[in-house]
Design a protein around this motif. Structure first.
Motif, PDB file in Angstrom:
ATOM      1  N   ASN A  13       0.822  -1.218   0.000  1.00  6.83           N
ATOM      2  CA  ASN A  13       0.000   0.000   0.000  1.00  6.83           C
ATOM      3  C   ASN A  13       0.851   1.263   0.000  1.00  6.83           C
ATOM      4  OD1 ASN A  13      -2.389  -1.431   0.065  1.00  6.83           O
ATOM      5  ND2 ASN A  13      -2.703  -1.224   2.265  1.00  6.83           N
ATOM      6  N   VAL A  14       1.822   1.328   0.906  1.00  4.53           N
ATOM      7  CA  VAL A  14       2.630   2.528   1.045  1.00  4.53           C
ATOM      8  C   VAL A  14       3.598   2.669  -0.124  1.00  4.53           C
ATOM      9  CG1 VAL A  14       4.323   3.728   2.486  1.00  4.53           C
ATOM     10  CG2 VAL A  14       2.385   2.574   3.547  1.00  4.53           C
ATOM     11  N   GLY A  15       4.187   1.556  -0.560  1.00  4.98           N
ATOM     12  CA  GLY A  15       5.105   1.615  -1.690  1.00  4.98           C
ATOM     13  C   GLY A  15       4.434   2.123  -2.953  1.00  4.98           C
ATOM     14  N   ARG A  16       3.244   1.637  -3.222  1.00  2.44           N
ATOM     15  CA  ARG A  16       2.497   2.116  -4.394  1.00  2.44           C
ATOM     16  C   ARG A  16       2.193   3.606  -4.270  1.00  2.44           C
ATOM     17  NH1 ARG A  16       0.150  -1.889  -7.673  1.00  2.44           N
ATOM     18  NH2 ARG A  16       0.433  -4.017  -6.886  1.00  2.44           N
ATOM     19  N   GLU A  17       1.846   4.021  -3.049  1.00  4.78           N
ATOM     20  CA  GLU A  17       1.543   5.441  -2.834  1.00  4.78           C
ATOM     21  C   GLU A  17       2.795   6.290  -3.019  1.00  4.78           C
ATOM     22  OE1 GLU A  17      -1.439   8.057  -2.607  1.00  4.78           O
ATOM     23  OE2 GLU A  17      -1.702   5.896  -2.446  1.00  4.78           O
ATOM     24  N   MET A  18       3.959   5.776  -2.601  1.00  6.71           N
ATOM     25  CA  MET A  18       5.212   6.494  -2.833  1.00  6.71           C
ATOM     26  C   MET A  18       5.430   6.734  -4.321  1.00  6.71           C
ATOM     27  SD  MET A  18       7.857   4.696  -0.164  1.00  6.71           S
ATOM     28  CE  MET A  18       7.876   5.094   1.588  1.00  6.71           C
ATOM     29  N   LEU A  19       5.200   5.711  -5.134  1.00  2.81           N
ATOM     30  CA  LEU A  19       5.354   5.863  -6.580  1.00  2.81           C
ATOM     31  C   LEU A  19       4.368   6.889  -7.128  1.00  2.81           C
ATOM     32  CD1 LEU A  19       5.832   2.112  -7.578  1.00  2.81           C
ATOM     33  CD2 LEU A  19       7.571   3.900  -7.688  1.00  2.81           C
ATOM     34  N   ASN A  20       3.124   6.831  -6.648  1.00  5.25           N
ATOM     35  CA  ASN A  20       2.118   7.804  -7.096  1.00  5.25           C
ATOM     36  C   ASN A  20       2.550   9.228  -6.772  1.00  5.25           C
ATOM     37  OD1 ASN A  20       0.391   5.797  -8.035  1.00  5.25           O
ATOM     38  ND2 ASN A  20      -0.792   5.702  -6.141  1.00  5.25           N
ATOM     39  N   ILE A  45       4.143  -2.691 -12.429  1.00  3.88           N
ATOM     40  CA  ILE A  45       3.457  -1.808 -11.484  1.00  3.88           C
ATOM     41  C   ILE A  45       3.360  -0.414 -12.075  1.00  3.88           C
ATOM     42  CG2 ILE A  45       5.604  -1.246 -10.248  1.00  3.88           C
ATOM     43  CD1 ILE A  45       3.933  -1.228  -7.655  1.00  3.88           C
ATOM     44  N   ASP A  46       2.205   0.239 -11.886  1.00  5.71           N
ATOM     45  CA  ASP A  46       1.973   1.567 -12.458  1.00  5.71           C
ATOM     46  C   ASP A  46       2.879   2.607 -11.817  1.00  5.71           C
ATOM     47  OD1 ASP A  46      -0.038   0.567 -14.071  1.00  5.71           O
ATOM     48  OD2 ASP A  46      -1.635   1.065 -12.649  1.00  5.71           O
ATOM     49  N   PHE A  47       3.307   3.555 -12.641  1.00  2.00           N
ATOM     50  CA  PHE A  47       4.078   4.693 -12.140  1.00  2.00           C
ATOM     51  C   PHE A  47       3.525   5.961 -12.770  1.00  2.00           C
ATOM     52  CE2 PHE A  47       8.065   7.422 -12.463  1.00  2.00           C
ATOM     53  CZ  PHE A  47       7.973   7.865 -11.157  1.00  2.00           C
ATOM     54  N   GLY A  48       2.689   6.670 -12.020  1.00  4.41           N
ATOM     55  CA  GLY A  48       2.075   7.888 -12.528  1.00  4.41           C
ATOM     56  C   GLY A  48       0.850   7.588 -13.371  1.00  4.41           C
ATOM     57  N   GLU A  49       0.232   8.658 -13.887  1.00  5.13           N
ATOM     58  CA  GLU A  49      -1.002   8.531 -14.650  1.00  5.13           C
ATOM     59  C   GLU A  49      -0.766   8.472 -16.153  1.00  5.13           C
ATOM     60  OE1 GLU A  49      -3.550  11.698 -13.456  1.00  5.13           O
ATOM     61  OE2 GLU A  49      -3.842  10.931 -11.419  1.00  5.13           O
ATOM     62  N   SER A  50       0.480   8.483 -16.580  1.00  2.00           N
ATOM     63  CA  SER A  50       0.788   8.496 -18.008  1.00  2.00           C
ATOM     64  C   SER A  50       0.746   7.112 -18.627  1.00  2.00           C
ATOM     65  CB  SER A  50       2.185   9.091 -18.221  1.00  2.00           C
ATOM     66  OG  SER A  50       3.163   8.294 -17.584  1.00  2.00           O
ATOM     67  N   GLY A  51       0.453   6.108 -17.825  1.00  2.00           N
ATOM     68  CA  GLY A  51       0.453   4.750 -18.325  1.00  2.00           C
ATOM     69  C   GLY A  51       1.801   4.072 -18.234  1.00  2.00           C
ATOM     70  N   LYS A  52       2.777   4.759 -17.668  1.00  2.00           N
ATOM     71  CA  LYS A  52       4.107   4.175 -17.540  1.00  2.00           C
ATOM     72  C   LYS A  52       4.080   3.068 -16.492  1.00  2.00           C
ATOM     73  CE  LYS A  52       8.948   5.318 -16.628  1.00  2.00           C
ATOM     74  NZ  LYS A  52       9.939   6.387 -16.319  1.00  2.00           N
ATOM     75  N   GLU A  53       4.819   2.012 -16.750  1.00  2.00           N
ATOM     76  CA  GLU A  53       4.911   0.894 -15.817  1.00  2.00           C
ATOM     77  C   GLU A  53       6.374   0.596 -15.499  1.00  2.00           C
ATOM     78  OE1 GLU A  53       1.030  -1.901 -16.620  1.00  2.00           O
ATOM     79  OE2 GLU A  53       2.839  -2.294 -17.795  1.00  2.00           O
ATOM     80  N   LEU A  54       6.594   0.073 -14.305  1.00  2.00           N
ATOM     81  CA  LEU A  54       7.917  -0.364 -13.886  1.00  2.00           C
ATOM     82  C   LEU A  54       7.884  -1.867 -13.646  1.00  2.00           C
ATOM     83  CD1 LEU A  54       8.664   2.397 -11.193  1.00  2.00           C
ATOM     84  CD2 LEU A  54       9.396   2.394 -13.588  1.00  2.00           C
TER      85      LEU A  54
END
Length: 346
Positions: A13-20, A45-54
Motif C-alpha cells: 500500500n505505502v510503496g504504491r503510494e510512494m510511486l504515485n 506496477i503503475d508509475f504515474g497517470e501516463s500509463g508508464k509501468e515499472l
C-alpha cells in the motif's frame, strides 16, 4: 540532471503510494526502480497517470551502488537486512518502518516541523519517517508550540485499517460483507471483529518493566517520537484505537500550554501553518472527516475550542490520509528536503 531513486516494498500500500506521489509531485528523478520480495519479481506496477509501468526487481539481488535515495516501505524485517546494505553502498535510506526511529544517530523527520534535523543523516546515511499517527499530529502541534509552549498533550486516535496494511483492509471488507450475507466472520489480522466495531489495541502491549504497563507500543511511539521530533519536555499520553475506516486517521487532541493562547489566535496560526488546512465552522458539517481527506496532502484541523479543564488549554480534531502524510508523502517530502539541502544536482 535528476536523481536515481529506489522504492523498496513497491508492491505494498505505502510503496504504491510512494510511486504515485513521486509522479504527482514531479520529483526530479532520472530513473526510478521498483523493488520488492522475490514473490513480486517481474510483476508490472503503475508509475504515474501516463500509463508508464515499472518492472519489479528482486531485493535479494539488487545493487544500490550508484542510486541516490532508497525509500523503504518494506517493514522492519527486510529493512534490517537491506537498509544498512543500501546505506553502505552510498544510497541514502529514507525508512518508513519503526526500526530506526529512536536511534540517536538517525534523524526522525517531518519536514514542516524539524527540517534542520536532517543534517545529521550522514552518521548512518539513514533517515527515519515517523509513525503515521505521530506525523499528522506534530504538523498541527508545531506552530502552536512555537506560539505558546506545549506542556502536555492527551490524544485519542481513530486509526483506519490501512495502517495495518492490505491484510487489514481485506479483513474489514470481508467481515463487512459477511455481516450482510450471514457468513462466519474470521479475525486474522485483528484481535476482534473490526467490521461495525472499534478496537482499543494497536501493536503489542508493553510489560511492567517498560514503565508503561498497560500501554501499547503504538501509544508509546506517539510519546517518544513527538518528544524526539518536537520537544523532549512535552508530556503526552495516548489511547490508540482501530476503527472500521479504510483510509484516513483521525485524532482528538487536548493540549495544555505554558502561556495563554485563545481560540482565535490558534485558528489564525493554523490557517497559515505549512501542511495544515483549517476547516472549522461552528455548524453541521463544518469539519473534516476521514472520507474527505483521502488523496489529499494536507493535515486537516477542525473543531478548535477552549479546554476549560486546564488553565491554558485547547482541544482540536485532526484528520489526515495516513497513506500519504502518515507515510508515503512524508517520505517523498524528506527526499525533496534531502535533495535541496545535501544532494543537489547540477
Amino acid at each position: 540532471m535528476g536523481y536515481r531513486v529506489v522504492v523498496v516494498g513497491a508492491t505494498g500500500n505505502v510503496g504504491r503510494e510512494m510511486l504515485n506521489i513521486l509522479a504527482e509531485r514531479q520529483f526530479p528523478a532520472d530513473e526510478v526502480a521498483a523493488v520488492a520480495s522475490s514473490r513480486s519479481t517481474g510483476n508490472r506496477i503503475d508509475f504515474g497517470e501516463s500509463g508508464k509501468e515499472l518492472t519489479v526487481r528482486n531485493i535479494e539481488h539488487f545493487d544500490f551502488t550508484g542510486w541516490d535515495m532508497a525509500l523503504f516501505a518494506a517493514g522492519s524485517g527486510p529493512t534490517k537486512t537491506y537498509a544498512p546494505k543500501a546505506a553502505e553502498q552510498g544510497c541514502t535510506v529514507i525508512d518508513n518502518s519503526s526500526l530506526y526511529r529512536m536511534d540517536p544517530d538517525v534523524p526522525l523527520i517531518v519536514p514542516e516541523v524539524n527540517p534542520e534535523a536532517i543534517d545529521g543523516y550522514k552518521a548512518k546515511n539513514i533517515i527515519a519517517n515517523p509513525n503515521c499517527s505521530t506525523a499528522q499530529m506534530v504538523v498541527a502541534l508545531k506552530p502552536l508550540h512555537d506560539a505558546a509552549g506545549i506542556k502536555r498533550v492527551v490524544v485519542s486516535t481513530y486509526q483506519s485499517v490501512s495502517g495495518a496494511g492490505k491484510e487489514g483492509m481485506d479483513e474489514l471488507f470481508e467481515q463487512t460483507r459477511a455481516v450482510f450475507v450471514g457468513d462466519p466472520k474470521e479475525n486474522r489480522k485483528f484481535t476482534k471483529q473490526i467490521a461495525f466495531n472499534v478496537i482499543p489495541h494497536i501493536d503489542v502491549f508493553l510489560g511492567p518493566d517498560s514503565g508503561l504497563d498497560g500501554y501499547t507500543k503504538e501509544e508509546w511511539k506517539m510519546t517518544a517520537e513527538t518528544q524526539k521530533i518536537l520537544d523532549p519536555d512535552i508530556k503526552l499520553t495516548a489511547t490508540c484505537v482501530r476503527v472500521p475506516v479504510f483510509v484516513g486517521h483521525s485524532e482528538a487532541i487536548n493540549i495544555e500550554f505554558e502561556r495563554p493562547l485563545s481560540v482565535k489566535q490558534a485558528q489564525a496560526i493554523l490557517r497559515e501553518a505549512p501542511g495544515v488546512m483549517l476547516i472549522d465552522k461552528r455548524e453541521d458539517g463544518g469539519y473534516i472527516t476521514p472520507i474527505e481527506c483521502v488523496g489529499d496532502y494536507a493535515t486537516f484541523i477542525s473543531r478548535v475550542r477552549k479546554d476549560p479543564t486546564v488553565e491554558n488549554g485547547l482541544a482540536l480534531w485532526c484528520v489526515s490520509d495516513n497513506l500519504r502524510k502518515g507515510a508515503a508523502l512524508n517520505a517523498v517530502q524528506i527526499a525533496e528536503l534531502l535533495g535541496r539541502r545535501h544532494l543537489k544536482k547540477a
